[in-house]
Design an enzyme around this catalytic site. Structure first.
Site, PDB file in Angstrom:
ATOM      1  N   ASN A  68      22.795  42.521  33.073  1.00  0.00           N
ATOM      2  CA  ASN A  68      23.991  41.903  32.341  1.00  0.00           C
ATOM      3  C   ASN A  68      23.817  41.160  31.169  1.00  0.00           C
ATOM      4  O   ASN A  68      22.484  40.928  31.139  1.00  0.00           O
ATOM      5  CB  ASN A  68      24.778  41.091  33.154  1.00  0.00           C
ATOM      6  CG  ASN A  68      23.869  39.568  33.629  1.00  0.00           C
ATOM      7  OD1 ASN A  68      22.994  39.738  34.596  1.00  0.00           O
ATOM      8  ND2 ASN A  68      24.105  38.682  32.829  1.00  0.00           N
ATOM      9  N   CYS A  69      24.461  41.241  30.338  1.00  0.00           N
ATOM     10  CA  CYS A  69      24.511  40.369  29.036  1.00  0.00           C
ATOM     11  C   CYS A  69      25.483  39.095  29.128  1.00  0.00           C
ATOM     12  O   CYS A  69      25.675  38.744  30.421  1.00  0.00           O
ATOM     13  CB  CYS A  69      24.553  41.119  27.829  1.00  0.00           C
ATOM     14  SG  CYS A  69      26.547  41.656  27.551  1.00  0.00           S
ATOM     15  N   ALA A  70      25.824  38.640  28.393  1.00  0.00           N
ATOM     16  CA  ALA A  70      26.752  37.435  28.502  1.00  0.00           C
ATOM     17  C   ALA A  70      27.998  37.583  29.154  1.00  0.00           C
ATOM     18  O   ALA A  70      28.620  36.769  29.723  1.00  0.00           O
ATOM     19  CB  ALA A  70      27.037  36.859  27.124  1.00  0.00           C
TER      20      ALA A  70
END
Length: 537
Positions: free
Chosen positions: A466-468
């Site tokens: 995942n990213c932000a």
């Protein structure tokens, strides 16, 4: 390859998200400790100063330990399973690597051209990592070790061992592998890294005598080397050692402030070496131009989100001079854009120097005011007016260049990702959505279960990170992935599909959803193994 690069860029957000708050607190506390601004209230012997000093020291924790932050933070985004265990493995193996380097250099430092008898510090080529005296490899060393550990973890964590060796499986097995891998890696580090440092030392001597061109090249290198950590070897000897002036630019400027203020000569004539402390110009004016370009090029329905991201990290850069939150926002998304930033930084500092501006302008507005403008402004106000005008001009230059490049090359800077829809809710909408979610059981686990089902089940997932705000996945059979409407009904903001790469736009609670998602995948895998169902290839 592009999927791997994007995955790495997304993983960088895990530690980067810590920078904004830490930078703001560092800036506020530094301001509250400054006698030039607050007078006797900020006296070091007073309670006011001492309380803010406690806060200041805590605020610098992230920045003083960035290698450790990155070596622990990257596995959160890059490990395909058991992320918490991967973080522990990365930390222990990174410390092991540094102990190996320490022992090698303690015994044979002269063989590798390293004087390991000196204390670790700026300009020595040595650093202290968790109390271990070692080579100063900055974030590059941390990222390199984290990458090795994640590769070992993803490949060997589930290795089956004979029953009598069961105690050595899982994280212990990864530590065993990492322990022996770090021995040759440590020898390579002590063999290669000092040579890189020596080359930088020769370059410093050249820059010190190259006039405006030297100032420009220095500023360029000081930016472009940030990802490697080698920028410390560029600026530290100028600011704190004897490369430009005896005792370093910072100490020399402070010691001679009264003398310079009493002189009628141009500042550049009094202190030409002060051109090597101008890189706060790009921290303030460059950061503003970059942030404005990001906001201007963001999609209309995402501008509010982008502003929420940009305002605190830009203030951190402008006020405190801490640019990592902003620069790391696009550094790993588009490295060429960061290279353009480095070039513009060099040009900005060179022009500022040619206009006669020198001093100690290496930080943010607090430093600009406290140790330059306030004590010297009465005599050299015209010099500082020129400085501000050049800075404002370069806000426009940065804005135009970045906006043009982002639009012409369709660079996916914040707010330009290929999201389906980002809706902003009123308070009434939020309450209704929350009530509906509670009614339908739309918790982290429920959303994770719905997403997993809509992606074709656990057996269809190649890897997940995942990213932000996004759950990033690789699926084995894209035909099993449902339409975006199905994901939205399950609580997602949208869906992005490129080949076998899928991004589910979850929101700021993506880390919680990912945890539940991976737990369900692990349970599915365990159930299938128990039932004798072979895994999908």
């Amino acid at each position: 390859m592009m999927q791997k690069i994007q995955r790495f860029g997304g993983a960088m957000f895990t530690p980067v998200l810590l920078f904004a708050f830490a930078g703001i607190m560092a800036g506020i506390s530094t301001l509250c400790m400054n006698e030039q601004i607050l007078g006797s209230l900020a006296s070091p012997s007073g309670m006011w100063y001492q309380i803010w000093n406690i806060i200041n020291q805590g605020a610098w924790t992230v920045f003083n330990n960035m290698p450790l932050v990155f070596v622990i933070g990257l596995p959160v985004g890059l490990a395909k399973k058991q992320n918490a265990r991967a973080c522990l493995e990365a930390l222990v193996i990174y410390l092991t690597f540094n102990y190996f380097v320490n022992t090698i250099l303690t015994q044979w430092g002269t063989v590798f051209g390293v004087d390991f008898t000196v204390d670790a510090g700026s300009g020595t080529g040595l650093a202290s990592v968790a109390g271990i005296k070692t080579l100063d490899m900055g974030m590059l060393g941390a990222i390199m070790i984290a990458a090795i550990v994640v590769w070992l973890h993803n490949r060997y964590f589930d290795t089956k061992l004979p029953e009598f060796l069961g105690i050595f499986k899982g994280s212990t097995f990864i530590y065993i592998l990492g322990f022996f891998v770090m021995i040759p890696v440590a020898f390579l580090a002590v063999l290669i890294w000092p040579q890189i440092q020596h080359g930088i030392g020769a370059l410093q001597t050249f820059l010190a005598g190259a006039g405006p061109a030297g100032v420009g090249i220095y500023a360029f290198l000081n930016r472009i080397l940030i990802p490697t950590g080698l920028h410390h070897f560029v600026y530290s000897p100028f600011l704190y050692d004897n490369v430009a002036v005896q005792g370093g630019v910072v100490a020399y400027w402070t010691q001679h402030l009264a003398e310079f203020a009493a002189s009628g000569q141009p500042l550049k004539a009094l202190f030409p070496q002060g051109g090597f402390a101008l890189y706060g110009m790009e921290k303030i004016f460059g950061s503003i131009g970059i942030a404005l370009a990001f906001y201007a090029t963001a999609k209309k329905d995402r501008k509010k989100q982008v502003a929420g991201l940009l305002i605190p990290i830009t203030l951190t850069a402008v006020v405190a001079g801490v640019t990592e939150p902003l620069e790391f926002t696009f550094l790993f998304i588009c490295p060429p854009l960061f290279a353009v930033h480095a070039v513009l930084s060099g040009i900005l500092d060179m022009i500022t120097y040619m206009a006669g501006v020198v001093g100690n302008f290496a930080g943010g507005l607090i430093e600009f005011a406290a140790i330059n403008w306030i004590p010297m402004g009465g005599i050299y106000y015209m010099t500082y007016i020129k400085q501000v005008l050049i800075g404002i001009l370069f806000i426009g230059v940065y804005f135009f260049v970045f906006k043009t490049l982002i639009l012409n090359f369709d660079i996916k800077t914040p707010g330009r990702e290929e999201a389906e829809e980002v809706k902003f809710f009123s308070k009434a909408d939020y309450k209704e959505k929350k009530k509906s979610g509670e009614k339908n059981g739309n918790t982290y686990g429920q959303r994770a279960a719905d997403f997993l089902s809509s992606l074709g089940g656990g057996e269809n997932i190649g890897d997940v990170t995942n990213c932000a705000t996004r759950l990033r996945l690789t699926v084995k059979d894209i035909s099993l992935v449902q339409d975006a409407a199905v994901f939205k009904a399950a609580g997602a903001h949208g869906l992005v599909v490129k080949g076998n790469a899928v991004q589910v736009i979850v929101g700021m609670d993506v880390a919680n959803v990912r945890d539940e998602f991976e737990n369900m995948m692990a349970r599915d895998k365990g159930n299938n193994e128990a039932a004798g169902i072979p895994a999908k290839e």
